[in-house]
Scaffold this motif. Structure first.
Motif, short mmCIF file in Angstrom:
data_model
loop_
_atom_site.label_atom_id
_atom_site.label_comp_id
_atom_site.label_asym_id
_atom_site.label_seq_id
_atom_site.Cartn_x
_atom_site.Cartn_y
_atom_site.Cartn_z
N UNK A 294 17.09 -24.25 7.13
CA UNK A 294 16.72 -23.48 5.96
C UNK A 294 16.60 -22.01 6.33
N UNK A 295 17.22 -21.18 5.55
CA UNK A 295 17.17 -19.74 5.78
C UNK A 295 15.90 -19.17 5.16
N UNK A 296 15.18 -18.39 5.91
CA UNK A 296 13.95 -17.78 5.45
C UNK A 296 14.08 -16.26 5.47
N UNK A 297 13.31 -15.63 4.60
CA UNK A 297 13.33 -14.17 4.51
C UNK A 297 12.66 -13.58 5.74
N UNK A 298 13.44 -12.84 6.53
CA UNK A 298 12.91 -12.24 7.75
C UNK A 298 12.29 -10.88 7.52
N UNK B 3 15.74 -17.03 15.89
CA UNK B 3 16.49 -16.79 17.13
C UNK B 3 16.62 -18.06 17.98
N UNK B 4 15.59 -18.92 17.98
CA UNK B 4 15.67 -20.12 18.81
C UNK B 4 16.71 -21.09 18.27
N UNK B 5 16.94 -21.10 16.94
CA UNK B 5 17.99 -21.96 16.39
C UNK B 5 19.37 -21.40 16.69
#
Length: 261
Positions: free
Chosen positions: A201-205, A214-216
């Motif tokens: 899932x993409x989250x707002x950074x 980054x770990x993914x």
């Protein structure tokens, strides 16, 4: 004006020089000849008048000019969605004060600290005349909040009811789950079920963009089963091979471009 004042003295001087006068010494005769030569010159008399500047050219006289606009005022209206860091109001002085989940910069700019909706309000309990700007989680939430109201949790979290199971039941479920995990680890790889991985899932950074953590991103090669040779600092043979391969690829691409032309 200057010529009229000097006219009478000049006439008296010329009359005295034209009168019969005998020098008493050779020096007086030389001086008299020089004076006569100077007065009988054909060059006209010049009356020069100097006019000094009447306007200051330095200092604050020429700096009091109207500069470009500073774009002050409201940047976000009431009940408008904002994210952390968005500027809500630019001002000179404290016309508005920061309220809930808002901060103020050194130039009195009010900005959001949490994601939510903007609220313009007054809080008589804090100050009878000050006006505040705040941010709330839900669009319908009121501001200001009562003094003894329930504390608002940090934004991005939703309140959930606690589990009603007894402590013994929860412990039993945890033990059963642990036992299932242990049995699954003991099974051979052929009997294990391959579970396809879901898309992350993409989250707002923090940079206002949706991206993977980054770990993914670092484990992308591992998920694709790509093995990379471990880097050795002293292995210069491998570095030389990489350089030669890169030069060969560049030469090949240059040759293809020349053929197309």
């Amino acid at each position: 004006m200057i010529f009229q004042r000097t006219r009478t003295p000049m006439q008296a001087c010329s009359a005295a020089l034209n009168a019969s006068w005998k020098p008493s010494s050779p020096i007086d005769g030389c001086l008299n000849a020089l004076i006569r030569l100077q007065l009988t010159s054909t060059a006209p008399l010049s009356c020069v008048q100097v006019r000094h500047a009447s306007h200051a050219t330095q200092g604050r006289a020429n700096k009091a000019k109207q500069g470009p606009g500073k774009r002050l005022g409201a940047k976000k209206s009431g009940e408008e969605l904002v994210v952390p860091g968005n500027i809500i109001f630019k001002q000179r002085g404290t016309l508005w004060f920061p309220g809930d989940n808002c901060g103020m910069g050194r130039d009195h700019t009010i900005f959001a600290l949490q994601k939510g909706y903007v609220k313009y309000y007054k809080d008589p309990e804090k100050h009878p005349k000050r006006k505040y700007i705040g941010v709330v989680l839900n669009r319908d939430d009121p501001l200001p909040l009562p003094r003894n109201s329930a504390r608002r949790r940090r934004f991005g979290m939703v309140a959930a009811e606690m589990s009603t199971l007894a402590g013994s039941q929860e412990e039993e479920e945890a033990q059963d789950k642990l036992a299932d995990d242990n049995t699954l680890k003991q099974l051979p790889n052929t009997k294990r079920k391959v579970v396809p991985e879901k898309d992350p899932e993409l989250k707002l950074g923090p940079g206002y963009m949706y991206r993977q953590p980054n770990w993914q991103i670092g484990r992308a090669a591992e998920r694709a089963k790509i093995t990379v040779r471990s880097y050795k600092r002293g292995d210069r043979w491998l570095a030389w091979r990489k350089v030669q391969a890169r030069k060969a690829r560049n030469a090949l691409t240059r040759g293809l471009r020349r053929r197309k032309k």
